[in-house]
Scaffold this motif. Sequence first.
Motif, PDB file in Angstrom:
ATOM      1  N   ILE A 237      15.474  38.337  59.066  1.00  0.00           N
ATOM      2  CA  ILE A 237      14.959  39.695  58.867  1.00  0.00           C
ATOM      3  C   ILE A 237      13.650  39.659  58.088  1.00  0.00           C
ATOM      4  O   ILE A 237      12.683  40.343  58.438  1.00  0.00           O
ATOM      5  CB  ILE A 237      16.007  40.582  58.159  1.00  0.00           C
ATOM      6  N   LEU A 238      13.595  38.849  57.045  1.00  0.00           N
ATOM      7  CA  LEU A 238      12.374  38.755  56.245  1.00  0.00           C
ATOM      8  C   LEU A 238      11.212  38.183  57.062  1.00  0.00           C
ATOM      9  O   LEU A 238      10.078  38.667  56.961  1.00  0.00           O
ATOM     10  CB  LEU A 238      12.629  37.928  54.984  1.00  0.00           C
ATOM     11  N   HIS A 239      11.481  37.189  57.886  1.00  0.00           N
ATOM     12  CA  HIS A 239      10.424  36.630  58.734  1.00  0.00           C
ATOM     13  C   HIS A 239       9.954  37.655  59.772  1.00  0.00           C
ATOM     14  O   HIS A 239       8.757  37.726  60.089  1.00  0.00           O
ATOM     15  CB  HIS A 239      10.892  35.336  59.413  1.00  0.00           C
TER      16      HIS A 239
ATOM     17  N   LEU B 152       0.912  44.396  50.011  1.00  0.00           N
ATOM     18  CA  LEU B 152       1.941  44.438  48.976  1.00  0.00           C
ATOM     19  C   LEU B 152       3.303  44.077  49.553  1.00  0.00           C
ATOM     20  O   LEU B 152       4.032  43.266  48.983  1.00  0.00           O
ATOM     21  CB  LEU B 152       1.987  45.829  48.336  1.00  0.00           C
ATOM     22  N   LEU B 153       3.633  44.629  50.679  1.00  0.00           N
ATOM     23  CA  LEU B 153       4.910  44.338  51.328  1.00  0.00           C
ATOM     24  C   LEU B 153       4.975  42.870  51.764  1.00  0.00           C
ATOM     25  O   LEU B 153       5.980  42.200  51.544  1.00  0.00           O
ATOM     26  CB  LEU B 153       5.101  45.272  52.525  1.00  0.00           C
ATOM     27  N   TYR B 154       3.898  42.371  52.335  1.00  0.00           N
ATOM     28  CA  TYR B 154       3.833  40.976  52.772  1.00  0.00           C
ATOM     29  C   TYR B 154       4.046  40.028  51.589  1.00  0.00           C
ATOM     30  O   TYR B 154       4.867  39.109  51.655  1.00  0.00           O
ATOM     31  CB  TYR B 154       2.469  40.720  53.434  1.00  0.00           C
ATOM     32  N   ASP B 155       3.319  40.269  50.504  1.00  0.00           N
ATOM     33  CA  ASP B 155       3.451  39.418  49.320  1.00  0.00           C
ATOM     34  C   ASP B 155       4.856  39.496  48.721  1.00  0.00           C
ATOM     35  O   ASP B 155       5.393  38.486  48.255  1.00  0.00           O
ATOM     36  CB  ASP B 155       2.409  39.798  48.269  1.00  0.00           C
ATOM     37  N   SER B 156       5.450  40.668  48.764  1.00  0.00           N
ATOM     38  CA  SER B 156       6.813  40.835  48.245  1.00  0.00           C
ATOM     39  C   SER B 156       7.816  40.045  49.068  1.00  0.00           C
ATOM     40  O   SER B 156       8.733  39.430  48.520  1.00  0.00           O
ATOM     41  CB  SER B 156       7.200  42.318  48.241  1.00  0.00           C
ATOM     42  N   VAL B 157       7.643  40.055  50.383  1.00  0.00           N
ATOM     43  CA  VAL B 157       8.531  39.293  51.259  1.00  0.00           C
ATOM     44  C   VAL B 157       8.367  37.796  50.989  1.00  0.00           C
ATOM     45  O   VAL B 157       9.350  37.059  50.920  1.00  0.00           O
ATOM     46  CB  VAL B 157       8.281  39.635  52.744  1.00  0.00           C
ATOM     47  N   LEU B 158       7.127  37.334  50.821  1.00  0.00           N
ATOM     48  CA  LEU B 158       6.901  35.919  50.518  1.00  0.00           C
ATOM     49  C   LEU B 158       7.590  35.519  49.217  1.00  0.00           C
ATOM     50  O   LEU B 158       8.221  34.456  49.145  1.00  0.00           O
ATOM     51  CB  LEU B 158       5.410  35.613  50.423  1.00  0.00           C
ATOM     52  N   LEU B 159       7.499  36.367  48.202  1.00  0.00           N
ATOM     53  CA  LEU B 159       8.170  36.074  46.921  1.00  0.00           C
ATOM     54  C   LEU B 159       9.678  36.004  47.105  1.00  0.00           C
ATOM     55  O   LEU B 159      10.346  35.145  46.517  1.00  0.00           O
ATOM     56  CB  LEU B 159       7.814  37.132  45.879  1.00  0.00           C
TER      57      LEU B 159
END
Length: 128
Positions: A120-122, A71-78
């Motif tokens: 930071i997101l990466h 969920l966190l990974y997908d949120s960061v990608l979005l």
Amino acid sequence: MVGEEGAFVLGWDEVLTEEELSMTLKVLCMSEEEFKEYKEQGGWEDNSEEEENSTLSYEALSRLKPPCKKLLYDSVLLTLESYRSDLKAEQDLLNNKEAYEKLSQREQQALHVRYGQKRILHQLLELV
């Protein structure tokens, strides 16, 4: 849970809105049955040991349960998709002295902010 902006605040070394992110991940990763129980109980009882173990330092993020990590990974990608350019484009512009100097001071500052946010997101993507 998230506040009016609907965003979490991440720093270079830790999640700055740790409690909000932790609670949101818990709720969003619940099964339907767990959520019904959660609503019936009016939330969780205070459990200082559980809260202590749920601290979301960047190191702890890599140990999240797989559904929460996804969920966190997908949120960061979005979030990254919402930017008009990617991290490499920002880095290239920062490294191109001639192109960088053509930007206004305000554009230069915005570039630095965007670049920092994307780094930071990466970093977060790598952790989860």
